[in-house]
Design a protein around this motif. Structure first.
Motif, PDB file in Angstrom:
ATOM      1  N   GLN A  10       0.835  -1.191   0.000  1.00 19.87           N
ATOM      2  CA  GLN A  10       0.000   0.000   0.000  1.00 19.87           C
ATOM      3  C   GLN A  10       0.875   1.248   0.000  1.00 19.87           C
ATOM      4  O   GLN A  10       1.899   1.291   0.677  1.00 19.87           O
ATOM      5  CB  GLN A  10      -0.895   0.038   1.230  1.00 19.87           C
ATOM      6  CG  GLN A  10      -1.942  -1.028   1.277  1.00 19.87           C
ATOM      7  CD  GLN A  10      -2.835  -0.889   2.507  1.00 19.87           C
ATOM      8  OE1 GLN A  10      -2.450  -0.305   3.507  1.00 19.87           O
ATOM      9  NE2 GLN A  10      -4.030  -1.433   2.414  1.00 19.87           N
ATOM     10  N   LEU A  11       0.447   2.219  -0.775  1.00 15.95           N
ATOM     11  CA  LEU A  11       1.064   3.536  -0.788  1.00 15.95           C
ATOM     12  C   LEU A  11       0.007   4.549  -0.389  1.00 15.95           C
ATOM     13  O   LEU A  11      -1.178   4.361  -0.657  1.00 15.95           O
ATOM     14  CB  LEU A  11       1.591   3.870  -2.186  1.00 15.95           C
ATOM     15  CG  LEU A  11       2.674   2.957  -2.743  1.00 15.95           C
ATOM     16  CD1 LEU A  11       2.920   3.270  -4.212  1.00 15.95           C
ATOM     17  CD2 LEU A  11       3.950   3.114  -1.941  1.00 15.95           C
ATOM     18  N   GLU A  12       0.434   5.633   0.227  1.00 15.46           N
ATOM     19  CA  GLU A  12      -0.519   6.646   0.684  1.00 15.46           C
ATOM     20  C   GLU A  12      -0.395   7.917  -0.143  1.00 15.46           C
ATOM     21  O   GLU A  12       0.700   8.361  -0.460  1.00 15.46           O
ATOM     22  CB  GLU A  12      -0.240   6.983   2.149  1.00 15.46           C
ATOM     23  CG  GLU A  12      -1.205   8.009   2.707  1.00 15.46           C
ATOM     24  CD  GLU A  12      -0.919   8.326   4.158  1.00 15.46           C
ATOM     25  OE1 GLU A  12      -0.573   9.494   4.436  1.00 15.46           O
ATOM     26  OE2 GLU A  12      -1.060   7.430   4.996  1.00 15.46           O
ATOM     27  N   VAL A  13      -1.543   8.473  -0.499  1.00 13.19           N
ATOM     28  CA  VAL A  13      -1.627   9.815  -1.071  1.00 13.19           C
ATOM     29  C   VAL A  13      -2.118  10.699   0.071  1.00 13.19           C
ATOM     30  O   VAL A  13      -3.151  10.404   0.676  1.00 13.19           O
ATOM     31  CB  VAL A  13      -2.605   9.864  -2.264  1.00 13.19           C
ATOM     32  CG1 VAL A  13      -2.734  11.282  -2.784  1.00 13.19           C
ATOM     33  CG2 VAL A  13      -2.167   8.917  -3.371  1.00 13.19           C
ATOM     34  N   ASP A  14      -1.383  11.772   0.364  1.00 14.60           N
ATOM     35  CA  ASP A  14      -1.727  12.603   1.515  1.00 14.60           C
ATOM     36  C   ASP A  14      -3.176  13.069   1.471  1.00 14.60           C
ATOM     37  O   ASP A  14      -3.894  12.976   2.469  1.00 14.60           O
ATOM     38  CB  ASP A  14      -0.801  13.818   1.605  1.00 14.60           C
ATOM     39  CG  ASP A  14       0.621  13.437   1.973  1.00 14.60           C
ATOM     40  OD1 ASP A  14       0.819  12.360   2.581  1.00 14.60           O
ATOM     41  OD2 ASP A  14       1.542  14.213   1.650  1.00 14.60           O
ATOM     42  N   PHE A  15      -3.616  13.575   0.306  1.00 14.64           N
ATOM     43  CA  PHE A  15      -4.976  14.095   0.201  1.00 14.64           C
ATOM     44  C   PHE A  15      -5.594  13.740  -1.142  1.00 14.64           C
ATOM     45  O   PHE A  15      -4.947  13.873  -2.172  1.00 14.64           O
ATOM     46  CB  PHE A  15      -5.003  15.631   0.338  1.00 14.64           C
ATOM     47  CG  PHE A  15      -4.315  16.128   1.571  1.00 14.64           C
ATOM     48  CD1 PHE A  15      -4.902  15.975   2.812  1.00 14.64           C
ATOM     49  CD2 PHE A  15      -3.086  16.750   1.490  1.00 14.64           C
ATOM     50  CE1 PHE A  15      -4.269  16.428   3.956  1.00 14.64           C
ATOM     51  CE2 PHE A  15      -2.444  17.208   2.626  1.00 14.64           C
ATOM     52  CZ  PHE A  15      -3.034  17.046   3.861  1.00 14.64           C
ATOM     53  N   GLU A  38       7.963  10.584  -3.149  1.00 12.52           N
ATOM     54  CA  GLU A  38       6.775  11.447  -3.087  1.00 12.52           C
ATOM     55  C   GLU A  38       5.789  11.176  -4.218  1.00 12.52           C
ATOM     56  O   GLU A  38       4.602  11.428  -4.069  1.00 12.52           O
ATOM     57  CB  GLU A  38       7.178  12.920  -3.089  1.00 12.52           C
ATOM     58  CG  GLU A  38       7.884  13.362  -1.831  1.00 12.52           C
ATOM     59  CD  GLU A  38       7.033  13.247  -0.578  1.00 12.52           C
ATOM     60  OE1 GLU A  38       5.795  13.246  -0.658  1.00 12.52           O
ATOM     61  OE2 GLU A  38       7.624  13.161   0.515  1.00 12.52           O
ATOM     62  N   THR A  39       6.270  10.678  -5.349  1.00 16.93           N
ATOM     63  CA  THR A  39       5.383  10.488  -6.498  1.00 16.93           C
ATOM     64  C   THR A  39       5.096   9.023  -6.807  1.00 16.93           C
ATOM     65  O   THR A  39       4.368   8.742  -7.756  1.00 16.93           O
ATOM     66  CB  THR A  39       5.972  11.165  -7.748  1.00 16.93           C
ATOM     67  OG1 THR A  39       7.254  10.601  -8.031  1.00 16.93           O
ATOM     68  CG2 THR A  39       6.090  12.667  -7.561  1.00 16.93           C
ATOM     69  N   LYS A  40       5.609   8.107  -6.010  1.00 17.39           N
ATOM     70  CA  LYS A  40       5.414   6.681  -6.280  1.00 17.39           C
ATOM     71  C   LYS A  40       3.931   6.300  -6.325  1.00 17.39           C
ATOM     72  O   LYS A  40       3.502   5.559  -7.199  1.00 17.39           O
ATOM     73  CB  LYS A  40       6.144   5.835  -5.239  1.00 17.39           C
ATOM     74  CG  LYS A  40       6.178   4.369  -5.576  1.00 17.39           C
ATOM     75  CD  LYS A  40       7.076   3.604  -4.619  1.00 17.39           C
ATOM     76  CE  LYS A  40       7.169   2.153  -5.053  1.00 17.39           C
ATOM     77  NZ  LYS A  40       8.084   1.401  -4.209  1.00 17.39           N
ATOM     78  N   ALA A  41       3.141   6.816  -5.401  1.00 13.97           N
ATOM     79  CA  ALA A  41       1.706   6.506  -5.398  1.00 13.97           C
ATOM     80  C   ALA A  41       1.042   7.039  -6.662  1.00 13.97           C
ATOM     81  O   ALA A  41       0.157   6.390  -7.225  1.00 13.97           O
ATOM     82  CB  ALA A  41       1.031   7.090  -4.161  1.00 13.97           C
ATOM     83  N   PHE A  42       1.474   8.219  -7.132  1.00 17.35           N
ATOM     84  CA  PHE A  42       0.896   8.799  -8.340  1.00 17.35           C
ATOM     85  C   PHE A  42       1.088   7.888  -9.551  1.00 17.35           C
ATOM     86  O   PHE A  42       0.211   7.809 -10.412  1.00 17.35           O
ATOM     87  CB  PHE A  42       1.510  10.164  -8.642  1.00 17.35           C
ATOM     88  CG  PHE A  42       1.115  11.269  -7.693  1.00 17.35           C
ATOM     89  CD1 PHE A  42       0.050  11.140  -6.818  1.00 17.35           C
ATOM     90  CD2 PHE A  42       1.818  12.453  -7.686  1.00 17.35           C
ATOM     91  CE1 PHE A  42      -0.304  12.178  -5.956  1.00 17.35           C
ATOM     92  CE2 PHE A  42       1.476  13.498  -6.846  1.00 17.35           C
ATOM     93  CZ  PHE A  42       0.407  13.356  -5.978  1.00 17.35           C
TER      94      PHE A  42
END
Length: 114
Positions: free
Chosen positions: A36-41, A67-71
């Motif tokens: 799982q990866l998290e996107v802050d908002f 910082e951009t892995k989830a994107f």
């Protein structure tokens, strides 16, 4: 900084959630493992949706990838934004991710549309 961004998104009329991106990988022994990866908002208002990461600084390629892995795992076409502490000229990377400084993000109401 995350609290400031969160409050600003609420003031702009968005409903705000934390995003979780799930994906599978194969381990060295051939087994499947879910990560799982998290996107802050995840900011939503009507048909609009924005994915926003808060990053104090992006001082290295490793930090940029973190910082951009989830994107990179999100396959829709909604806008992806990284807000940094520094005062920078807004720019887009090769994947279309917008990088913007916190001051400009807060002061320009259309900053998410750049």
């Amino acid at each position: 900084m995350e609290n400031v961004i969160y409050n600003e998104l609420l003031l702009r009329g968005f409903s705000v959630d934390v995003g979780i991106v799930e994906y599978n990988i194969k381990t060295a022994d051939g087994k499947s493992k879910q990560l799982q990866l998290e996107v802050d908002f995840v900011a939503k208002r009507g048909s609009q949706r924005y994915y926003v990461q808060s990053a104090f600084a992006i001082s290295s390629e490793e930090k940029h990838k973190q910082e951009t892995k989830a994107f990179t795992r999100i396959s829709d076409s909604f806008k992806k934004i990284v807000v940094v502490r520094e005062d920078i000229i807004p720019w887009h990377d090769d994947n279309g991710v917008l990088y913007i400084g916190i001051e400009q993000f807060l002061l320009e109401e259309n900053s998410m549309e750049l």
